[in-house]
Write an enzyme that holds these catalytic residues in place. Structure first.
Site, PDB file in Angstrom:
ATOM      1  N   GLU A 144      -4.618   7.703  -3.114  1.00  0.00           N
ATOM      2  CA  GLU A 144      -5.110   6.451  -2.564  1.00  0.00           C
ATOM      3  C   GLU A 144      -5.409   5.446  -3.672  1.00  0.00           C
ATOM      4  O   GLU A 144      -5.294   4.231  -3.468  1.00  0.00           O
ATOM      5  CB  GLU A 144      -6.348   6.719  -1.699  1.00  0.00           C
ATOM      6  CG  GLU A 144      -6.713   5.615  -0.737  1.00  0.00           C
ATOM      7  CD  GLU A 144      -5.675   5.357   0.368  1.00  0.00           C
ATOM      8  OE1 GLU A 144      -4.714   6.153   0.512  1.00  0.00           O
ATOM      9  OE2 GLU A 144      -5.825   4.330   1.065  1.00  0.00           O
ATOM     10  N   HIS A 172       1.848   4.700  -2.666  1.00  0.00           N
ATOM     11  CA  HIS A 172       1.942   6.139  -2.392  1.00  0.00           C
ATOM     12  C   HIS A 172       3.335   6.657  -2.746  1.00  0.00           C
ATOM     13  O   HIS A 172       3.485   7.706  -3.373  1.00  0.00           O
ATOM     14  CB  HIS A 172       1.693   6.414  -0.902  1.00  0.00           C
ATOM     15  CG  HIS A 172       0.258   6.340  -0.487  1.00  0.00           C
ATOM     16  ND1 HIS A 172      -0.733   7.086  -1.082  1.00  0.00           N
ATOM     17  CD2 HIS A 172      -0.358   5.618   0.492  1.00  0.00           C
ATOM     18  CE1 HIS A 172      -1.900   6.821  -0.486  1.00  0.00           C
ATOM     19  NE2 HIS A 172      -1.703   5.932   0.467  1.00  0.00           N
ATOM     20  N   HIS A 194       0.836  -1.206   0.000  1.00  0.00           N
ATOM     21  CA  HIS A 194       0.000   0.000   0.000  1.00  0.00           C
ATOM     22  C   HIS A 194       0.873   1.261   0.000  1.00  0.00           C
ATOM     23  O   HIS A 194       0.749   2.126  -0.871  1.00  0.00           O
ATOM     24  CB  HIS A 194      -0.914  -0.020   1.226  1.00  0.00           C
ATOM     25  CG  HIS A 194      -1.819   1.169   1.340  1.00  0.00           C
ATOM     26  ND1 HIS A 194      -3.134   1.143   0.939  1.00  0.00           N
ATOM     27  CD2 HIS A 194      -1.594   2.425   1.794  1.00  0.00           C
ATOM     28  CE1 HIS A 194      -3.679   2.337   1.145  1.00  0.00           C
ATOM     29  NE2 HIS A 194      -2.764   3.143   1.672  1.00  0.00           N
ATOM     30  N   GLU A 195       1.776   1.331   0.977  1.00  0.00           N
ATOM     31  CA  GLU A 195       2.595   2.537   1.097  1.00  0.00           C
ATOM     32  C   GLU A 195       3.567   2.653  -0.079  1.00  0.00           C
ATOM     33  O   GLU A 195       3.925   3.760  -0.483  1.00  0.00           O
ATOM     34  CB  GLU A 195       3.334   2.568   2.437  1.00  0.00           C
ATOM     35  CG  GLU A 195       2.429   2.493   3.678  1.00  0.00           C
ATOM     36  CD  GLU A 195       1.326   3.546   3.743  1.00  0.00           C
ATOM     37  OE1 GLU A 195       1.429   4.582   3.055  1.00  0.00           O
ATOM     38  OE2 GLU A 195       0.341   3.321   4.479  1.00  0.00           O
TER      39      GLU A 195
HETATM   40 ZN    ZN Z   1      -3.111   5.220   1.818  1.00  0.00          ZN
END
Ligand code: ZN
Length: 508
Positions: A301, A275, A271-272
Site C-alpha cells: 500500500e 501495486h 493507485h493500482e
Molecule cells: Zn491499494
C-alpha cells in the site's frame, strides 16, 4: 555452481505451488472483472479446490523434511541471498500453514465466497441483516483458527496479532495501536479546523461531463507514461478496483469510471499502478517462488499510495498532468491553471466513503475499522450491534451522520470476504510511504523537476532497486531497516506532511 539437490527439490515443489496460486489469482481476477454474475457459485468451488491442492502440496511432510535437510546449508548462506531468503520465508510460511487444517481452510474459503455474495446483496439493498449471518459464520471460523494458533504458539500475546500476521508478518497490535493513537491525536483537530473553515477548496474542476471512453484513453496514456506497457500489463474496468498478477510479466490492474467525476478513474489507476509496479519489479529470479510478491500489505500500500498521492496529488505532477487533461477535455479544462487543478484534486473534509476520502480523513476511516475489528474479536461489540457501533464512531471521529448502512458498515467488501486484520495495513501503508519519501527525496534531489516533466524513470528505478526487486525476501521491519534505517513504523513524517498540506491548502 551446482544447486544443493534438496534445494532443487524444494524449488520444484514451490514452483508447482506457485503455479496453482497463479491460476487461482487468474480465477480471482476473472471473477472480479468479466465473469458473468451467475458463474459465482461454481467458481467458489473451483477456487476452494485449487486452494486446497495448493495448501496440501505446500504443507506436505516432504516440504518439512526438505526444509529440515536444508537447515545446515542455509547457515552457510548470506542472510539476504535469494536462496537463504527462500528457505527462511518458506519455513515461516510452512510452520504457519501447518497450523490450519485443510478442512478449516476450505470452510473459510467457502464462507468467504458466500459472504462476498451476501455482501453484494446486502449493500445493494442497504440491509445489514442479509450480511450478518455470513459474518457470524466467518468470525466463528476465525475464532477456531485463532484457537489453533494459540495452542501452537503460546507466546502470542493477543488474538488480534494472529489476524494481523497474515497481512503484516510480525506486526503486533500494541504497535498498531501506538501508531494509530498518534495519528488520531494529530488528525482529529486538523479535521475540526477544516470543518471550521467555511471557504474550503473548490473542486468543481474535477466534476463535469467526462465521457468514459475519453477517460479510458486519458488514464491509459498517463499509466503508460508512468511505466505501464502492453507487453506486461492490462487495465480493465471493475466495480471495486484492485491489482493482481499472475507473474512478474503479467500484471492486471483495474479502475472504475464515473462519467461526472474524474478522480476515481484517474487516482484509482495511479493507485493500482503502484501495486502493479511492485509486482512487476520483483526480481525474475524469484518467479515461481513464494517470494514473488511484496514484503507485506503495508509495503504494498505504501507503493500505491505513493503514486496516487505523493505523485498524483503533488503540485509538480500537474505541470505534466494538466496538459493531458486539456488534450482529453479541451472545453472543460481550457482555462484551468495548474494551481486550480492542484487544489481541486486536494479537497479535504469528512466524508462517508473510505475509498473517496482525502489523505487526512482516510486514516480515520481505517482507525474506525481497526477499533471495531478489535471489538468484534474481543466480544465487546456483538455483530448485531455493528452498524450502531460504526455510526457512533463516524460521528465521534469525523462528525458525520451515516444515513444508511450501504454508505456505512456495508461500504467495504473486506469483512464479508473474510478479511479481518487487513484494514490497518492501508493506513500503515500511508505511514510507510512518507517514511520512504523522506529517503527518496534525499536520494533524488531532482525528483520534483523530473515529475513536473513527466519523467518517472528515476523514481521507478529507485523503487525497483531498493524495494521491488527484493519481493518477499524481507519482513516489513527488515525492509524498513534496510531502506530507512529504522525498523519500526513511524507516523511522524506522515503527520508533518498532512499538517503542512492542510495548512497550505486551507490556510488554517
Ligand atoms: Zn491499494
Amino acid at each position: 555452481m551446482t544447486v544443493h539437490p534438496d534445494l532443487q527439490k524444494l524449488k520444484d515443489r514451490l514452483g508447482e505451488v506457485s503455479d496453482i496460486n497463479g491460476a487461482l489469482a487468474l480465477l480471482g481476477w476473472d471473477q472480479r472483472t468479466i465473469m458473468p454474475h451467475r458463474g459465482a457459485e461454481v467458481r467458489a468451488n473451483r477456487m476452494a479446490t485449487l486452494g486446497k491442492l495448493s495448501h496440501e502440496l505446500f504443507t506436505a511432510e516432504e516440504t518439512g523434511s526438505l526444509l529440515e535437510n536444508l537447515a545446515e546449508y542455509e547457515r552457510g548462506l548470506l542472510f539476504d541471498s535469494d536462496d537463504a531468503s527462500l528457505i527462511r520465508v518458506t519455513r515461516r510460511d510452512y510452520e504457519k500453514e501447518k497450523i490450519v487444517p485443510t478442512e478449516l481452510g476450505v470452510e473459510l474459503s467457502l464462507a468467504a465466497s458466500a459472504g462476498y455474495q451476501a455482501w453484494v446483496e446486502a449493500r445493494e439493498t442497504s440491509d445489514y441483516s442479509k450480511l450478518q449471518p455470513s459474518l457470524e459464520r466467518i468470525v466463528e471460523l476465525k475464532h477456531r483458527e485463532i484457537a489453533l494458533f494459540r495452542e501452537a504458539l503460546p507466546e502470542v500475546e493477543d488474538d488480534y496479532d494472529i489476524l494481523l500476521d497474515d497481512f503484516e508478518p510480525g506486526l503486533k497490535s500494541t504497535e498498531v495501536t501506538r501508531v494509530f493513537d498518534l495519528l488520531k491525536e494529530a488528525s482529529v483537530p486538523l479535521v475540526q479546523r477544516i470543518r471550521d473553515n467555511p471557504e474550503g477548496v473548490d473542486d468543481s474542476l474535477v466534476h463535469g461531463d467526462f465521457p468514459i471512453e475519453t477517460q479510458r484513453a486519458l488514464v491509459t496514456r498517463i499509466a503508460e507514461r508512468l511505466g505501464f506497457t502492453d507487453e506486461s500489463w492490462r487495465l480493465d474496468p471493475t466495480h471495486h478496483p484492485f491489482a493482481s498478477s499472475m507473474g512478474t510479466q503479467d500484471i492486471r490492474i483495474t479502475t472504475r469510471y464515473y462519467q461526472n467525476f474524474l478522480n476515481p478513474a484517474l487516482f484509482g489507476t495511479m493507485h493500482e499502478f503502484g501495486h502493479g509496479l511492485y509486482e512487476h519489479g520483483v526480481s525474475q529470479d524469484l518467479e515461481r517462488t513464494p517470494l514473488r510478491s511484496g514484503a507485506s500489505m503495508a509495503f504494498h500500500e505504501s507503493q500505491s499510495r505513493m503514486w496516487e498521492n505523493l505523485i498524483g496529488r503533488g503540485r509538480p505532477f500537474w505541470n505534466y498532468g494538466l496538459p493531458q487533461l486539456k488534450q482529453a477535455f479541451p472545453e472543460h479544462f481550457g482555462n484551468a491553471d495548474e494551481d486550480a487543478i492542484y487544489r481541486a484534486v486536494n479537497k479535504f473534509g469528512p466524508s462517508l466513503i473510505r475509498v473517496e476520502a482525502d489523505e487526512l480523513t482516510y486514516n480515520l476511516h481505517i482507525i474506525i475499522r481497526y477499533e471495531l475489528e478489535r471489538d468484534i474479536f474481543s466480544g465487546a461489540v456483538p455483530l448485531a450491534d455493528l452498524p450502531d457501533a460504526w455510526n457512533a464512531r463516524m460521528d465521534e471521529y469525523l462528525g458525520i451522520d451515516v444515513p444508511d448502512d450501504a454508505q456505512g458498515v456495508l461500504q467495504d467488501v473486506h469483512w464479508g470476504s473474510g478479511l479481518f486484520g487487513y484494514f490497518p495495513t492501508y493506513a500503515l501503508g500511508n505511514v510507510v510511504s512518507l517514511q520512504l519519501w523522506e529517503r527518496i527525496t534525499r536520494a533524488l534531489p531532482d525528483l520534483d523537476r523530473d515529475v513536473a516533466n513527466g519523467e518517472f524513470a528515476p523514481l521507478r528505478d529507485w523503487l525497483g532497486e531498493n524495494i521491488h526487486k527484493h519481493g518477499r525476501k524481507f519482513t516489513p521491519n527488515e525492509l524498513l531497516e534496510r531502506v530507512v534505517g529504522v525498523e519500526h513504523f513511524d507516523p511522524q513524517p506522515l503527520i508533518s506532511y498532512l499538517t503542512d498540506k492542510v495548512e497550505r491548502l486551507y490556510g488554517v
